[in-house]
Design an enzyme around this catalytic site. Structure first.
Site, PDB file in Angstrom:
ATOM      1  CD  GLU A  47      21.809   5.965 -12.810  1.00 56.66           C
ATOM      2  OE1 GLU A  47      21.215   6.131 -13.993  1.00 56.66           O
ATOM      3  OE2 GLU A  47      21.905   7.018 -11.948  1.00 56.66           O
ATOM      4  CG  ASN A 101      18.071   2.350 -19.137  1.00 56.50           C
ATOM      5  OD1 ASN A 101      17.971   1.342 -19.343  1.00 56.50           O
ATOM      6  ND2 ASN A 101      17.148   3.310 -18.964  1.00 56.50           N
ATOM      7  CG  ASP A 102      23.244   5.874 -16.883  1.00 55.08           C
ATOM      8  OD1 ASP A 102      23.807   6.330 -18.169  1.00 55.08           O
ATOM      9  OD2 ASP A 102      22.151   6.757 -16.783  1.00 55.08           O
ATOM     10  NE  ARG A 123      16.342  10.138 -12.736  1.00 54.81           N
ATOM     11  CZ  ARG A 123      16.686   9.584 -13.733  1.00 54.81           C
ATOM     12  NH1 ARG A 123      17.355   8.044 -13.836  1.00 54.81           N
ATOM     13  NH2 ARG A 123      16.065  10.037 -14.914  1.00 54.81           N
ATOM     14  NE  ARG A 166      21.015   5.527 -21.627  1.00 56.72           N
ATOM     15  CZ  ARG A 166      20.247   5.933 -20.512  1.00 56.72           C
ATOM     16  NH1 ARG A 166      20.822   6.170 -19.250  1.00 56.72           N
ATOM     17  NH2 ARG A 166      19.097   6.239 -20.578  1.00 56.72           N
ATOM     18  NE  ARG A 216      14.010   7.983 -16.992  1.00 54.50           N
ATOM     19  CZ  ARG A 216      13.705   6.965 -17.677  1.00 54.50           C
ATOM     20  NH1 ARG A 216      12.337   6.631 -17.719  1.00 54.50           N
ATOM     21  NH2 ARG A 216      14.656   5.853 -17.831  1.00 54.50           N
ATOM     22  CB  CYS A 259      14.127   1.916 -12.230  1.00 50.09           C
ATOM     23  SG  CYS A 259      15.451   3.011 -12.025  1.00 50.09           S
ATOM     24  CG  HIS A 307      15.312  16.202 -24.728  1.00 50.02           C
ATOM     25  ND1 HIS A 307      15.863  17.428 -24.927  1.00 50.02           N
ATOM     26  CD2 HIS A 307      16.375  15.645 -23.889  1.00 50.02           C
ATOM     27  CE1 HIS A 307      17.044  17.614 -24.408  1.00 50.02           C
ATOM     28  NE2 HIS A 307      17.317  16.453 -23.983  1.00 50.02           N
TER      29      HIS A 307
HETATM   30  C1  PEP Z   1      19.030   4.215 -16.135  1.00 54.45           C
HETATM   31  O1  PEP Z   1      19.990   4.547 -16.262  1.00 54.45           O
HETATM   32  O2  PEP Z   1      18.646   2.900 -16.175  1.00 54.45           O
HETATM   33  C2  PEP Z   1      17.639   5.058 -15.588  1.00 54.45           C
HETATM   34  C3  PEP Z   1      16.576   4.385 -15.200  1.00 54.45           C
HETATM   35  O3  PEP Z   1      17.946   6.466 -15.873  1.00 54.45           O
HETATM   36  P1  PEP Z   1      17.814   7.037 -17.253  1.00 54.45           P
HETATM   37  O4  PEP Z   1      17.332   6.100 -18.250  1.00 54.45           O
HETATM   38  O5  PEP Z   1      16.886   8.240 -17.269  1.00 54.45           O
HETATM   39  O6  PEP Z   1      19.347   7.544 -17.307  1.00 54.45           O
HETATM   40 MG    MG Z   2      20.459   6.577 -15.615  1.00 56.38          MG
END
Ligand code: PEP
Ligand code: MG
Length: 747
Positions: free
Chosen positions: A606, A629-630, A507, A640, A471, A677, A364
């Site tokens: 995701e 990212n996910d 979100r 990740r 977020r 995103c 965090h």
């Molecule tokens: C993602 O997974 O790409 C995303 C934007 O959400 P987070 O990074 O908060 O999991």
């Molecule tokens: Mg995510």
């Protein structure tokens, strides 16, 4: 413990202190110290080995071994019995050294004739500094009292070394904390900065390790422990009924503060001749070396609590470092073992950089540092023991490198790098208000990712087209207790006000996986990233999600509202989530609250499963935002947060790019707006390739908008697409090579 031994030990410490107080040169002092110890312990040999660098020990003084070997005999960490003591930070006590496992014969010292060996680590609050050894011809194991006495002496030597008592011309010993040191950590947030160390918990210096009056010292210790117990009890009383985890920590504090064993050991140290603070530090050192050897995470945490408590006690006894905010240097770079997101937020943008000994890229604190755009390096091992407040420091967040007390050449090169970054920033500010249009006239929407109030000013300064990902969990993560609906409504109102009508995509709460709320019971799941997280929690336990949806509706106060749900893996989940929102609209309307004039309810894509959802899903959802990212971690089955596997798979891998293209085409069939995103959207080359794959909307960190826009301005998407297609056809694993070559040829 026999009275006589105590007196002996005190006498030795007294002599040691007098020797150290003499106005002599470092090496002379070291020589006298070895002589004194051998004499008082009745051994033929006493030697001091100190670390030359993190891996090498050097014989720095000896009584009894060949004097020619001083500053010549060296050993690697773990080599020989001395190296073993240093590596394990543990005592070796043997009557028959030559046949003890690990023994290494060193001809130059002439030591083979000594049978008994006792080596204790010289360490200061867990930082290994060297090894103190006594040896004798007579084959005997040293008694517990002797071992203990030598440990106490080692502790005093460590303090003296810290204070620079052994520094000098002939000593070949450099003063501590003066050399440049390079730390190779892990990048947490990009950017480069130059500043001065600001220790989150300043180092306590014990200037009086030896004391003459054990009674007075015992009273000082008891008074300090009493006041510590009192303050822990007070904290507990205030925290009662609140945050569970905080209570647990405080309970552990109380247990240690009342621990008889801990108190007894410290009082014994004092009887041996140590001052109250040196006694605290000696026990703290011992606890730290235990800490590093314990595999059990729970026990390690408890020992960490003891460490924190010892720090508090040391501060009370020495009167140092109680007011941490008072002496913040100019251009502060925060150096800490670890830091919570809330504390980091409190320091805020004052900081030039953050360097953590622990921490992780997905922590965090890292999320906050990223939101504040402060360069961050994590895993800078031992930096808190090496750095002093005010030391010059360079943080290279791009490479995960930190230079502590850098020399001029390094500084010069680094300043060039910072200067180039500033120039680039200026270049981007000139295109801030220009549209993001490619050479061949394709218009792109570039919005920004946010999550903290601190992000809002960037909306204007970055030239972003609204907030593409807000977020909301960050507001939950930085608190010690669950925020209330009213608190959230206020925050969301401020966000919408600041956006002045630009679109903000909120979100809903995305918790679970690595994002664990401090006030929620953690779930013991074998694979949290694949576990009960995000919308799965929201649908199974709807209370919090409903509260959040109400807060959003109230904050909109009739204005348009955009919401998206994280981690939707199948159509049904979207339907349920959307129904939950619509139920709140009906309820709010019935309560007489204004409801948004229009709203959009989207879903994040995701998981690969959603890309193959029925057409009806694409028709029903108001928009899709690809959480790269996910998505990437599930597409390649590569965690990740795990650097080792994460880097193995390039975002520009042909499979992944083709998958993105396929998602875009499914969205186009139903005219469903789609954006991307994840972090990759903010990398100019990746952004260009995404645009070539058909994406028209990207959301990224505010600092990335300039570089991405610049990249888009300079290129023709049709040409880029042709390069990608050719690379795909030729069987390349990734299109990166082809694209980079193309870009190089263009400039
Ligand atoms: C993602 O997974 O790409 C995303 C934007 O959400 P987070 O990074 O908060 O999991
Ligand atoms: Mg995510």
């Amino acid at each position: 413990m026999a009275d006589g031994t105590e007196t002996e030990s005190r006498k030795l410490l007294g002599r040691l202190r007098d020797t150290l107080a003499e106005d002599s040169e470092g090496q002379t002092r070291l020589n006298r110290v070895t002589h004194l110890i051998a004499d008082s312990m009745n051994t033929e040999v006493c030697s001091i080995y100190l670390f030359r660098d993190a891996e090498t020990l050097e014989l720095c003084a000896t009584e009894g071994l060949n004097p020619e070997a001083v500053h010549k005999t060296r050993m690697r960490l773990g080599e020989g019995l001395v190296g073993l003591v240093a590596r394990k930070a543990q005592i070796v006590n043997t009557a028959d050294a030559p046949s003890t496992k690990g023994f290494r014969y060193m001809e130059e010292t002439g030591e083979e004739i000594y049978s008994s060996f006792l080596g204790v680590p010289i360490q200061r609050i867990g930082e290994g500094m060297g090894v103190l050894v006594v040896q004798s011809k007579e084959a005997r194991e040293f008694s517990d009292d002797e071992v203990y006495a030598l440990e106490v002496v080692a502790m005093v030597l460590a303090e003296m070394a810290e204070l620079g008592a052994f520094v000098g011309e002939g000593a070949a010993l450099a003063a501590r904390h003066t050399n440049p040191v390079l730390f190779r950590g892990t990048m947490g947030q990009e950017g480069a900065s130059e500043g001065n160390v600001y220790l989150h918990e300043p180092r306590v210096v014990v200037t009086n390790p030896v004391a003459d009056d054990p009674e007075a010292e015992t009273i000082r210790l008891r008074e300090a422990v009493d006041s510590l117990r009192f303050s822990v009890d007070e904290m507990l009383a205030t925290a009662k009924g609140g945050d569970k985890e905080q209570m647990q920590v405080l309970e552990a504090y109380r247990m240690f503060a009342n621990s008889r064993g801990w108190m007894r050991r410290m009082e014994e140290d004092i009887v041996r001749g140590l001052s109250a603070e040196a006694a605290v530090e000696k026990e703290q050192s011992a606890a730290r070396s235990r800490l590093s050897q314990i595999p059990d995470a729970y026990l390690r945490e408890r020992l960490q609590d003891l460490d924190d408590l010892s720090n508090k006690l040391l501060r009370t006894l020495t009167g140092q470092g109680n007011d941490t905010g008072a002496d913040m240097p100019e251009n502060p770079v925060l150096v800490a073992r670890n830091i919570g997101p809330g504390e980091l937020l409190e320091y805020g943008r004052k900081l030039r950089g953050v360097v953590l000994e622990e921490g992780s890229v997905g922590s965090h604190a890292a999320i906050v540092a990223r939101a504040l755009a402060i360069p961050l390096v994590v895993h800078a091992t031992n930096i808190t023991t090496d750095a002093l407040n005010g030391d010059a420091i360079l943080v290279d967040g791009d490479q995960g490198i930190v230079h502590l007390r850098p020399d001029d050449a390094v500084k010069g090169a680094f300043r060039d790098k910072i200067e180039m970054a500033i120039q680039a920033k200026e270049k981007y500010s000139s295109i801030r208000d220009k549209p993001a249009v490619t050479r061949d006239g394709v218009f792109m929407t570039l919005s920004m990712n946010a999550g903290l109030m601190a992000d809002l000013p960037s909306l204007k300064s970055s030239g972003a087209d609204g907030v593409g990902l807000f977020r909301t969990e960050l507001q939950f993560l930085i608190r010690n207790s669950m925020p209330r609906r009213g608190d959230l409504a206020k925050i969301y109102t401020k966000v919408l006000d600041a956006a002045e009508g630009q679109r903000v995509v909120f979100r809903t709460l995305d918790i679970g996986s690595d994002k664990v709320l401090p006030y929620m019971k953690p779930n013991d799941e074998p694979n949290p990233a694949l576990g009960w997280r995000a919308i799965r929690v929201g649908l199974d336990k709807p209370g919090v999600m409903r509260m959040q949806l109400q807060a959003l509706i109230r904050a909109a106060n009739g204005r348009p509202l955009t919401i998206m749900f994280p981690f939707i893996a199948q159509f049904e989940e979207y339907k349920e989530a959307r129904a939950a929102f619509e139920a709140e609209i009906i309820r709010e309307r019935a309560l007489g609250h204004p409801v948004p004039e229009t709203y959009e309810i989207g879903s994040m894509l995701e998981t690969p499963s959603l890309a193959y959802a029925p057409r009806q899903f694409f028709e029903m959802t108001d928009f899709i935002s690809i959480g790269g990212n996910d998505l990437k971690q599930f597409f390649f089955a590569a965690d990740r947060e795990n650097e080792r596997v994460r880097r193995r798979y390039d975002t520009l891998n042909v499979s992944f790019l083709s998958f993105i293209e396929q998602i875009v085409s499914r969205c186009n069939e139903t005219n469903t707006p789609v954006s991307f995103c994840g972090e990759d959207a903010g990398r100019p080359i990746e952004a260009l390739c995404f645009a070539a794959m058909g994406l028209r909307s990207l959301s990224m960190r505010p600092a990335s908008i300039g570089p991405v826009k610049h990249m888009l301005h300079s290129h023709d998407l049709r040409a880029v697409k042709a390069v990608i297609d050719e690379a795909r056809q030729s069987g390349d694993q990734s299109v990166r090579g082809a694209i980079v070559k193309y870009l190089e040829n263009k400039t």
